[in-house]
Motif scaffolding. Structure first.
Motif, PDB file in Angstrom:
ATOM      1  N   ALA A 302       4.109  41.298  23.524  1.00 23.88           N
ATOM      2  CA  ALA A 302       2.783  40.962  23.077  1.00 23.88           C
ATOM      3  C   ALA A 302       1.440  41.232  23.465  1.00 23.88           C
ATOM      4  CB  ALA A 302       2.677  39.096  22.946  1.00 23.88           C
ATOM      5  N   ARG A 303       1.440  41.184  24.911  1.00 26.07           N
ATOM      6  CA  ARG A 303       0.347  41.619  25.549  1.00 26.07           C
ATOM      7  C   ARG A 303       0.226  43.325  25.398  1.00 26.07           C
ATOM      8  NH1 ARG A 303      -4.808  41.415  26.663  1.00 26.07           N
ATOM      9  NH2 ARG A 303      -5.445  42.200  28.564  1.00 26.07           N
ATOM     10  N   ALA A 304       1.248  44.044  25.491  1.00 21.85           N
ATOM     11  CA  ALA A 304       1.295  45.408  25.181  1.00 21.85           C
ATOM     12  C   ALA A 304       0.717  45.988  23.947  1.00 21.85           C
ATOM     13  CB  ALA A 304       2.729  46.180  25.563  1.00 21.85           C
ATOM     14  N   LEU A 305       1.011  45.245  22.892  1.00 13.85           N
ATOM     15  CA  LEU A 305       0.640  45.278  21.498  1.00 13.85           C
ATOM     16  C   LEU A 305      -1.026  45.147  21.604  1.00 13.85           C
ATOM     17  CD1 LEU A 305       3.283  43.529  19.218  1.00 13.85           C
ATOM     18  CD2 LEU A 305       2.488  46.062  19.376  1.00 13.85           C
ATOM     19  N   ALA A 317       5.720  56.213  28.916  1.00 10.77           N
ATOM     20  CA  ALA A 317       7.098  56.638  29.302  1.00 10.77           C
ATOM     21  C   ALA A 317       7.865  55.750  30.285  1.00 10.77           C
ATOM     22  CB  ALA A 317       7.055  57.886  30.194  1.00 10.77           C
ATOM     23  N   ASN A 318       7.333  55.112  31.144  1.00  5.02           N
ATOM     24  CA  ASN A 318       7.681  53.935  32.055  1.00  5.02           C
ATOM     25  C   ASN A 318       8.453  52.731  31.341  1.00  5.02           C
ATOM     26  OD1 ASN A 318       7.496  55.657  34.225  1.00  5.02           O
ATOM     27  ND2 ASN A 318       6.018  54.385  35.164  1.00  5.02           N
ATOM     28  N   THR A 319       7.484  52.245  30.173  1.00  5.94           N
ATOM     29  CA  THR A 319       7.613  51.151  29.474  1.00  5.94           C
ATOM     30  C   THR A 319       8.858  51.483  28.577  1.00  5.94           C
ATOM     31  OG1 THR A 319       5.423  50.305  29.266  1.00  5.94           O
ATOM     32  CG2 THR A 319       6.879  49.632  27.765  1.00  5.94           C
ATOM     33  N   LEU A 320       9.069  52.627  27.841  1.00  4.85           N
ATOM     34  CA  LEU A 320      10.145  52.903  26.852  1.00  4.85           C
ATOM     35  C   LEU A 320      11.444  53.251  27.889  1.00  4.85           C
ATOM     36  CD1 LEU A 320       8.594  55.348  24.714  1.00  4.85           C
ATOM     37  CD2 LEU A 320       9.331  52.897  24.089  1.00  4.85           C
ATOM     38  N   TRP A 321      11.255  53.707  29.136  1.00  7.73           N
ATOM     39  CA  TRP A 321      12.458  54.177  30.000  1.00  7.73           C
ATOM     40  C   TRP A 321      12.945  52.458  30.442  1.00  7.73           C
ATOM     41  CZ3 TRP A 321      13.542  52.342  34.860  1.00  7.73           C
ATOM     42  CH2 TRP A 321      14.645  53.079  35.497  1.00  7.73           C
ATOM     43  N   ALA A 322      11.952  51.780  30.748  1.00  6.24           N
ATOM     44  CA  ALA A 322      12.585  50.185  31.181  1.00  6.24           C
ATOM     45  C   ALA A 322      13.254  49.731  30.081  1.00  6.24           C
ATOM     46  CB  ALA A 322      11.383  49.543  31.655  1.00  6.24           C
ATOM     47  N   PHE A 323      12.774  49.450  28.847  1.00  2.00           N
ATOM     48  CA  PHE A 323      13.551  48.952  27.878  1.00  2.00           C
ATOM     49  C   PHE A 323      14.897  49.573  27.568  1.00  2.00           C
ATOM     50  CE2 PHE A 323       9.259  47.116  26.310  1.00  2.00           C
ATOM     51  CZ  PHE A 323       9.817  45.778  26.281  1.00  2.00           C
ATOM     52  N   ALA A 324      14.851  50.615  27.828  1.00  2.00           N
ATOM     53  CA  ALA A 324      16.229  51.456  27.494  1.00  2.00           C
ATOM     54  C   ALA A 324      17.358  51.102  28.488  1.00  2.00           C
ATOM     55  CB  ALA A 324      15.976  52.862  27.405  1.00  2.00           C
ATOM     56  N   LEU A 334       5.921  47.747  18.629  1.00  2.00           N
ATOM     57  CA  LEU A 334       5.618  48.212  19.842  1.00  2.00           C
ATOM     58  C   LEU A 334       5.983  49.565  19.811  1.00  2.00           C
ATOM     59  CD1 LEU A 334       4.379  48.082  22.644  1.00  2.00           C
ATOM     60  CD2 LEU A 334       6.699  47.153  23.292  1.00  2.00           C
ATOM     61  N   VAL A 335       7.157  50.163  19.350  1.00  6.87           N
ATOM     62  CA  VAL A 335       7.483  51.484  19.241  1.00  6.87           C
ATOM     63  C   VAL A 335       6.591  52.195  18.204  1.00  6.87           C
ATOM     64  CG1 VAL A 335       9.174  53.106  18.382  1.00  6.87           C
ATOM     65  CG2 VAL A 335      10.024  51.166  19.518  1.00  6.87           C
ATOM     66  N   ALA A 336       6.031  51.737  17.289  1.00  8.30           N
ATOM     67  CA  ALA A 336       5.092  52.405  16.449  1.00  8.30           C
ATOM     68  C   ALA A 336       3.782  52.468  17.249  1.00  8.30           C
ATOM     69  CB  ALA A 336       5.009  51.664  15.213  1.00  8.30           C
ATOM     70  N   GLY A 337       3.500  51.567  17.757  1.00 11.81           N
ATOM     71  CA  GLY A 337       2.202  51.611  18.706  1.00 11.81           C
ATOM     72  C   GLY A 337       2.350  52.622  19.784  1.00 11.81           C
ATOM     73  N   LEU A 338       3.158  52.648  20.786  1.00  9.45           N
ATOM     74  CA  LEU A 338       3.327  53.578  21.644  1.00  9.45           C
ATOM     75  C   LEU A 338       3.337  55.042  21.204  1.00  9.45           C
ATOM     76  CD1 LEU A 338       5.495  51.541  24.284  1.00  9.45           C
ATOM     77  CD2 LEU A 338       2.844  51.605  24.065  1.00  9.45           C
ATOM     78  N   THR A 339       4.150  55.028  19.904  1.00 10.81           N
ATOM     79  CA  THR A 339       4.473  56.490  19.406  1.00 10.81           C
ATOM     80  C   THR A 339       2.676  57.021  18.866  1.00 10.81           C
ATOM     81  OG1 THR A 339       6.474  56.190  18.479  1.00 10.81           O
ATOM     82  CG2 THR A 339       5.185  57.794  17.459  1.00 10.81           C
ATOM     83  N   LEU A 364      18.000  54.328  23.327  1.00 13.60           N
ATOM     84  CA  LEU A 364      17.730  52.892  22.435  1.00 13.60           C
ATOM     85  C   LEU A 364      18.424  53.170  20.966  1.00 13.60           C
ATOM     86  CD1 LEU A 364      14.187  52.226  23.580  1.00 13.60           C
ATOM     87  CD2 LEU A 364      16.239  50.535  23.863  1.00 13.60           C
ATOM     88  N   GLY A 365      18.632  54.299  20.518  1.00 17.07           N
ATOM     89  CA  GLY A 365      19.076  54.850  19.433  1.00 17.07           C
ATOM     90  C   GLY A 365      18.243  54.745  18.129  1.00 17.07           C
ATOM     91  N   LEU A 366      16.938  55.280  18.916  1.00 19.58           N
ATOM     92  CA  LEU A 366      15.715  55.296  17.913  1.00 19.58           C
ATOM     93  C   LEU A 366      15.493  56.672  17.744  1.00 19.58           C
ATOM     94  CD1 LEU A 366      13.388  52.716  19.545  1.00 19.58           C
ATOM     95  CD2 LEU A 366      14.703  52.357  17.737  1.00 19.58           C
ATOM     96  N   GLN A 367      14.734  57.001  16.498  1.00 21.11           N
ATOM     97  CA  GLN A 367      14.664  58.343  15.870  1.00 21.11           C
ATOM     98  C   GLN A 367      13.055  58.530  15.951  1.00 21.11           C
ATOM     99  OE1 GLN A 367      16.870  60.898  15.233  1.00 21.11           O
ATOM    100  NE2 GLN A 367      15.320  62.257  15.248  1.00 21.11           N
TER     101      GLN A 367
END
Length: 373
Positions: A302-305, A317-324, A334-339, A364-367
């Motif tokens: 929520a805070r990241a958004l 990169a670190n945030t997405l890597w951590a989730f994965a 969040l994926v849309a926002g970080l993209t 994460l299986g995301l395109q």
């Protein structure tokens, strides 16, 4: 071959005839009393009772033109002209008693030493200033000398400051640096960590993790961990992130009680997390192989958004890597926002950031969008 311990002297080191200090062979004058190499002791040429003719004491250290001045209450030994800390009752070089020596304030009025309770805080503030001045000068050898000289006069803040500076500073004389660090580690562990606040705990652990050389100081880390448990209620987001990252970087698992305490504290102060704090905290959990509580994940997401427009390439990169790595889905928003943010700061991505981001999407299986690719 290992160098000899301090005081033993190297092959070309020499002993000052005036104050008996061991001086590096490359030095042409004593760093304490400035007697020239090959000179004679002042006592050999100054008649008894003629101490008044001695030159005034110099600054405690002179580093690339910057002088650390003598403080009120410091006194000059009448036997060897060494400048001695105010609270000392005898010269640390020749053991001459303080009585009869010259004090920098000309008497006992006005300034109280640390035992009297009047000047202790001033002394510690001045010591911190001295450490920062010498560190800024770039003279690592004098920094080590200052640390060893004043070590027993340090309070918790002085010791933490000196340790942080030495850990992250390149010193030409590696032996002197190691000697100063080892002495600091012992004093920190045995005397000062018990007085640390949240900031000192986090910063010291963070500095240990950033140091180029891995320090063999498990006992100090354990003491810091125990103290962090006591002061966890004072941690701010940066302290939380730095502490968890330090343990992950050092390859050491923090105690479950500390992780639980920092998790609770993070939830209490989550509105203060910036992108760096969010990314570092998530990265640390992933690197430690730990699963954060769902409430913490939800709070950080929520805070990241809210602050996604301030993320830089490494934070993304670190945030997405951590989730994965944790096997957790970051959520479509969040994926849309970080993209979107990645497209804005794409010039800041280095090869590591690019690889971690693409790996995270795949894991994460995301395109990723065609534009991002």
């Amino acid at each position: 071959m290992k160098k000899k311990m301090a005081g033993a002297g190297g092959r070309s080191d020499w002993t000052c005839p005036q104050c008996s200090s061991i001086v590096f062979g490359r030095k042409n004058e004593c760093f304490k009393c400035h007697t020239p190499k090959g000179g004679t002791a002042k006592g050999d040429s100054v008649p008894k009772g003629a101490e008044a003719s001695r030159p005034p004491p110099k600054a405690l250290f002179t580093v690339t033109g910057i002088e650390i001045k003598q403080r009120r209450g410091d006194w000059t030994c009448s036997a060897c002209s060494t400048l001695v800390f105010a609270r000392k009752d005898e010269c640390f070089k020749c053991r001459t008693p303080k009585s009869g020596s010259h004090s920098s304030n000309g008497g006992s009025g006005g300034w109280q030493d640390a035992r009297g309770g009047g000047g202790s805080k001033h002394i510690q503030i001045q010591l911190n200033k001295d450490l920062l001045v010498v560190a800024k000068s770039g003279d690592g050898v004098h920094l080590c000398a200052l640390v060893v000289e004043r070590l027993l006069d340090f309070d918790a803040v002085n010791a933490a400051t000196a340790y942080r500076i030495l850990l992250t500073k390149t010193v030409r004389d590696a032996w002197a640096r190691n000697e100063a660090l080892t002495s600091l580690e012992r004093v920190l562990r045995d005397q000062h960590v018990k007085d640390f606040g949240a900031r000192e705990c986090a910063n010291t652990l963070h500095s240990l993790a950033k140091a180029e050389d891995q320090r063999p100081c498990a006992d100090l880390i354990s003491a810091l961990e125990s103290r962090a448990l006591v002061v966890q209620g004072g941690f701010i987001p940066q302290n939380i992130a730095n502490t968890l990252c330090a343990f992950a970087t050092l390859g050491r698992q923090p105690a479950d009680a500390l992780v639980a305490g920092l998790t609770a504290r993070a939830l209490a102060v989550q509105v203060g997390f910036n992108p760096q704090d969010i990314a570092s905290t998530l990265w640390a959990f992933a690197a430690l192989g730990r699963q954060p509580k769902d409430a913490l994940i939800a709070g950080l997401m929520a805070r990241a958004l809210e602050v996604q427009d301030d993320f830089n390439s490494q934070n993304i990169a670190n945030t997405l890597w951590a989730f994965a790595t944790m096997g957790r889905q970051p959520g479509d928003a969040l994926v849309a926002g970080l993209t979107a943010r990645a497209l804005e700061v794409k010039c800041g991505f280095n090869p590591q950031n690019i690889a971690n981001t693409l790996w995270a999407f795949a894991t994460l299986g995301l395109q990723p969008s065609e534009v991002l690719l």
